[in-house]
Design a protein around this motif. Structure first.
Motif: not given
Length: 688
Positions: A627-648
């Motif tokens: 189906i003429q689809v080239d190979s690819y490389v993908a990068l996903d990043l995530r930065l999380g912060w637990q502000v308090s016990k109940n908030v992220e």
């Protein structure tokens, strides 16, 4: 303009990197320890995660005689994914490709396409595949991600317990009990592709034994792009709501009642044919609508520690209205199973079920079904005997599924699995199994008209100069009422080892022997000039066979307490052949080269000071020549912060290495390929 529009996104991701690098030290303080659940799990604890999809009872991953992966709630939270298909990219051996803003092609160990049909998908034991084409409409398969306990993925056949269409794999999405989701939760955010999304859930209790929850969620996605960067016109929004009630009865029974409703409207770009001469193709912009709901009840009664009875029933209704077809479907299912011990060395699991599904389909010139409505019945029974040959060392499991359907009649799907535990940190398993994919409405009743495929002779080698010039003729695919089940004999073997307290490995190898695969055979005569329009006709047949082989390797490494790395590699080789009477020259090559031969995924989870988390996923997917689809490389990043016990709060970037790329193309119904774009979004989750 596209490059300029991406600059703020990449600056935002760069800021994530900078913030992570500026954080002093890499130890985990008290705030980080509260949310570092995944990194604090030892390698041994990961192998001790329970699964229930392999044997229809809970067992550990380490002692499962199958190629099984578990996506835990913590994996889900830290993935940065906002839907189930994106989560499935994390499993080696699954083929996951995004077709549009809402459409997906997902399969296991090959045969991936827009209407992939050899993978059974369950949500809390409720089958969500559609008998329309034996596949899954992924745009409507969703739930509140925070409510998912785990996603169990079996690569390889699971037909002995789950029945037809569990050919190359089983995905079982298992949600949490209501008692585990108490209180109020709010989650929401916005981004470049995810325009807006939000969900709310409330869980409470009526008594110590009776708990409940209700939830609602909504999301709206931006359109994907075409190859020239223009709008693909596939944006849309879907809303969903549901409930679950759990009663832990004093008698030893556990009762669950749950259900949900959904409704959505999604933009659609459709390639159509004019119904009058000269039958020219044209493109139409519009919307398609989806709606539906289901309700499920389950009663589980434990007679003893070694004896349990489960009765489950559900009703499901779905509506789908597109430019080409409108379908209404009602499904009722009842299933029961009983597990009991036969002495000290045998555990017997047996059960049966009945499913009836009724549809009503409104056809168009391009896509029709005859008859317009049909009711199909499925009767099933299964038996599985787990025999301990050597205590704590060697186990043999024998079983079979017996089914009767309205298309092919009686089907039998046996399997044998052997598990050997030579030492406490090692397990070796092997299996042989038979599975079938039964015909769908499409194989039996479809009439699909499309513009002819040229150059001449590429699709129909017998046509020669007799093909009429386009667009005075149409290519028409006809269903066949004698279409037979596709058959598989699968041979598998695997080895799991905990090398040390910091490193484990999981290797699975397979060899699949297929027979009577679907083909499209030219009609005789190929061109029928007596019809209007002139028809270049093909009919569904079973004249392909072949074999696939390969394997998957997973590594889990924890170099230090606050950092975990997971790596996975999958290799797939497909060799399909026409039978002697077969004349289909397209399906053979198309099936072989529409799934990636090589795939690689590398995931990193870091628990940083002051409640911060930094997670990264790097993926490589091989090219798809057919189906003429080239190979690819993908990068996903995530930065999380637990502000308090109940908030992220978190910020995530997906597909960050290129502005956009193609992952697959429509192969069944004509359409233009869309490209997956870079996206960045922020999210906040609050719990009370």
């Amino acid at each position: 303009m596209l490059q300029l529009s991406l600059v703020p996104q990449f600056n935002l991701v760069a800021a994530c990197f900078s913030l992570a690098l500026m954080l002093p030290g890499l130890g985990v303080d008290s705030a980080g320890a509260q949310q570092g659940e995944l990194a604090n799990l030892s390698v041994e604890q990961l192998l001790d995660l329970t699964v229930s999809s392999v044997a229809r009872r809970e067992e550990t991953v380490a002692h499962s005689a199958a190629a099984v992966d578990v996506i835990t709630q913590e994996h889900i939270r830290r993935s940065g994914a906002l839907n189930v298909p994106d989560l499935l990219r994390l499993v080696p051996g699954l083929n996951v490709a995004q077709l549009s803003a809402h459409g997906w092609a997902i399969s296991s160990r090959g045969f991936n396409e827009d209407f992939a049909n050899k993978l059974l998908v369950l949500i809390d034991g409720r089958s969500v595949y559609t008998p329309l084409f034996s596949g899954v409409f992924w745009d409507v398969q969703d739930t509140l991600l925070e409510d998912i306990d785990r996603i169990e993925v079996i690569r390889g056949p699971g037909a002995t317990l789950w029945g037809a269409n569990a050919v190359n794999g089983v995905i079982n999405i298992i949600t949490k009990k209501s008692a585990e989701t108490q209180g109020l939760l709010f989650s929401g955010g916005s981004g470049t592709e995810e325009r807006a999304f939000g969900s709310v859930r409330y869980g409470g209790q009526i008594s110590e034994q009776l708990h409940y929850r209700v939830f609602g969620k909504w999301n709206t996605r931006d359109s994907s792009a075409l190859s020239d960067g223009s709008d693909a016109h596939d944006a849309g929004d879907i809303a969903r709501g549901g409930f679950r009630i759990d009663w832990n009865a004093p008698s030893g029974s556990f009762v669950t009642l749950q259900g949900d409703l959904y409704s959505g409207q999604i933009e659609e770009r459709t390639e159509r044919l004019r119904a009058k001469h000269p039958f020219t193709p044209y493109e139409e912009l519009g919307d398609y609508h989806v709606s539906g709901g289901n309700i499920l009840g389950r009663w589980t009664h434990a007679f003893s520690a070694s004896s349990e009875f489960v009765l489950q029933t559900y009703y499901d209704r779905s509506n789908r209205s597109t430019a080409l077809v409108r379908e209404e479907r009602d499904t009722f299912d009842i299933d029961l199973q009983h597990r009991l011990a036969l002495g000290k060395r045998q555990t017997l699991t047996l059960g049966g079920g009945y499913r009836v599904t009724a549809d009503a389909i409104a056809s168009t010139f391009e896509l029709g079904f005859d008859p317009a409505s049909r009711t199909s019945n499925l009767l099933s029974a299964f038996l599985q005997d787990e025999i301990t040959l050597v205590e704590k060392r060697l186990t043999l499991t024998l079983g079979s599924k017996f089914e009767h359907n309205d298309y092919t009649g009686f089907e039998i799907q046996p399997s044998a699995r052997l598990l050997w535990i030579p030492a406490s940190r090692h397990s070796i398993w092997a299996s042989v199994a038979r599975a079938v994919r039964t015909p769908s409405r499409a194989e039996d009743d479809i009439t699909l008209r499309q513009a002819p495929v040229y150059p001449q002779g590429a699709l129909f080698p017998r046509a020669g100069p007799n093909l009429p010039p386009s667009p005075a003729a149409v290519t028409t695919v006809f269903g066949a009422d004698d279409f037979r089940s596709e058959k598989l004999i699968a041979y598998e073997a695997g080895y799991r080892v905990q090398v040390s307290d910091r490193l484990s490995a999981d290797l699975a190898l397979f060899y699949n022997d297929y027979d009577e695969l679907r083909s499209l055979e030219p009609n005789d005569p190929l061109v029928d000039f007596t019809q209007s329009p002139a028809t270049i006709g093909v009919t569904g047949g079973n004249l392909l066979e072949g074999e696939t082989y390969g394997g998957e390797l997973s590594l889990d490494f924890q170099p230090v307490k606050w950092w975990r790395v997971r790596a996975g590699y999958a290799y797939l080789q497909m060799n399909l052949h026409r039978k002697d009477a077969g004349q289909d020259t397209v399906s053979e090559y198309g099936a072989e080269r529409s799934s990636p031969r090589n795939q690689f995924v590398l995931r990193s989870f870091m628990d940083l000071p002051r409640g911060f988390e930094f997670d990264a996923t790097l993926r490589y997917v091989d090219s798809l020549a057919a189906i003429q689809v080239d190979s690819y490389v993908a990068l996903d990043l995530r930065l999380g912060w637990q502000v308090s016990k109940n908030v992220e709060v978190s910020i995530a970037g997906r597909n960050l290495l290129d502005a956009r790329h193609v992952e697959s193309r429509p192969t069944t119904i004509a359409g233009r390929a869309t490209e997956v774009e870079t996206s960045v979004f922020g999210k906040i989750t609050i719990r009370f």
